[in-house]
Write a protein that holds these residues in place. Sequence first.
Motif, PDB file in Angstrom:
ATOM      1  N   ALA A   2      -2.414   1.334  -1.469  1.00 23.20           N
ATOM      2  CA  ALA A   2      -2.798   1.924  -0.210  1.00 23.20           C
ATOM      3  C   ALA A   2      -1.750   2.873   0.306  1.00 23.20           C
ATOM      4  O   ALA A   2      -0.585   2.756  -0.009  1.00 23.20           O
ATOM      5  CB  ALA A   2      -3.011   0.837   0.833  1.00 23.20           C
ATOM      6  N   ILE A 140      -7.813   3.005   7.207  1.00 14.72           N
ATOM      7  CA  ILE A 140      -7.767   1.630   6.726  1.00 14.72           C
ATOM      8  C   ILE A 140      -8.458   0.704   7.717  1.00 14.72           C
ATOM      9  O   ILE A 140      -8.295   0.829   8.931  1.00 14.72           O
ATOM     10  CB  ILE A 140      -6.302   1.177   6.536  1.00 14.72           C
ATOM     11  CG1 ILE A 140      -5.598   2.003   5.464  1.00 14.72           C
ATOM     12  CG2 ILE A 140      -6.219  -0.314   6.212  1.00 14.72           C
ATOM     13  CD1 ILE A 140      -6.204   1.886   4.089  1.00 14.72           C
ATOM     14  N   SER A 208     -10.881   1.148   2.505  1.00 12.02           N
ATOM     15  CA  SER A 208     -10.272   2.471   2.678  1.00 12.02           C
ATOM     16  C   SER A 208     -11.369   3.524   2.755  1.00 12.02           C
ATOM     17  O   SER A 208     -12.400   3.428   2.084  1.00 12.02           O
ATOM     18  CB  SER A 208      -9.323   2.792   1.520  1.00 12.02           C
ATOM     19  OG  SER A 208     -10.012   2.799   0.278  1.00 12.02           O
ATOM     20  N   TYR A 222      -1.905   9.433   0.157  1.00 10.69           N
ATOM     21  CA  TYR A 222      -2.326   8.329  -0.721  1.00 10.69           C
ATOM     22  C   TYR A 222      -2.224   8.669  -2.202  1.00 10.69           C
ATOM     23  O   TYR A 222      -2.360   7.789  -3.058  1.00 10.69           O
ATOM     24  CB  TYR A 222      -3.784   7.969  -0.394  1.00 10.69           C
ATOM     25  CG  TYR A 222      -4.717   9.161  -0.526  1.00 10.69           C
ATOM     26  CD1 TYR A 222      -5.255   9.524  -1.751  1.00 10.69           C
ATOM     27  CD2 TYR A 222      -5.017   9.951   0.583  1.00 10.69           C
ATOM     28  CE1 TYR A 222      -6.069  10.635  -1.873  1.00 10.69           C
ATOM     29  CE2 TYR A 222      -5.833  11.058   0.477  1.00 10.69           C
ATOM     30  CZ  TYR A 222      -6.364  11.396  -0.756  1.00 10.69           C
ATOM     31  OH  TYR A 222      -7.160  12.515  -0.880  1.00 10.69           O
TER      32      TYR A 222
END
Length: 315
Positions: A2, A140, A208, A222
């Motif tokens: 993540a 998130i 996500s 990311y």
Amino acid sequence: MAPQRRGAPKAPEGSGAAERRRPSSVKSARAPREVWSKWLRAAVLGTCATLAALLLWGSLGGDEVGTEVLAHRGEVLSGRFMEVPCSEDYNSHRRFEGCSPTRCGRGVSDTVITRDEALRIRSIAEKGLALGGSGGGASILDLHSGALSAGKHFVNLYRYFGDKIENIFSEEDFQLYRDVRQKVQLAVARAFGVSASALHLTKPTFFSRINSTAARTAHDEYWHAHVDKATYGSFDYTSLLYLSDYLEDFGGGRFVFMEEGANRTVEPRAGRVSFFTSGSENLHRVEKVRWGTRYAITIAFTCNPDQGIADPAFT
């Protein structure tokens, strides 16, 4: 797996009645600042791993390395597994007989979760993320801790929205989440020859949502190469359930296993489960999303029961 995030200021508490109706996982959740301070400490360790990974990536030629497709979006795979030698990463952590990785690799299956289940669980992510969202390209939602991207920070959606959260999620949503998690856990256990009961869900396990919006902070980036176990020491096995389709819902955004000679990619499709041992034998990254929106769930497992977390549940 993540983007690494910073902690959020503590959001206002709900009413006493809301506390009684709130999911049981929320009653024991720490304030967002405490939860995300732990993530930040993990991010520091992850940064070191990322730097090492980037150096390795550079030595392998970066994007100039040849690419092979491990799982094409048009395939329906009952199970594809590629074994790789285990790294030494696990030696610096407590080992658990019959669970800690001795057979390492990565696998893909399209028969663990149905497409209908994937689209239904995606609706949970959409409902939750509609309450907030990152100002950058990566958002998130963690149903366990309640952490939700909100601009450049995080809020605890259970505390922040109080009893109004029951107008967003339902017991059926949480039951579907638990059912899907259990199916993925069984698939991971079978693939690596361990007992499913020896695996424990660990944090962070989260939804996500990634789009092509420009990154606002370093935590929106990311796409950098990283090793999960270096970032989160509890991780032994990582899995991803994709909730949208490559080249239909989004462009870019493929998952890339990085290795010398030829990188191997997984092209997401709704219902596809990708899983792998979490050490540096599976250095990886996600390509930048060029258009559209990519949804997925990261579901992580540990062999250490002390680092396990419970499923979110309504009471």
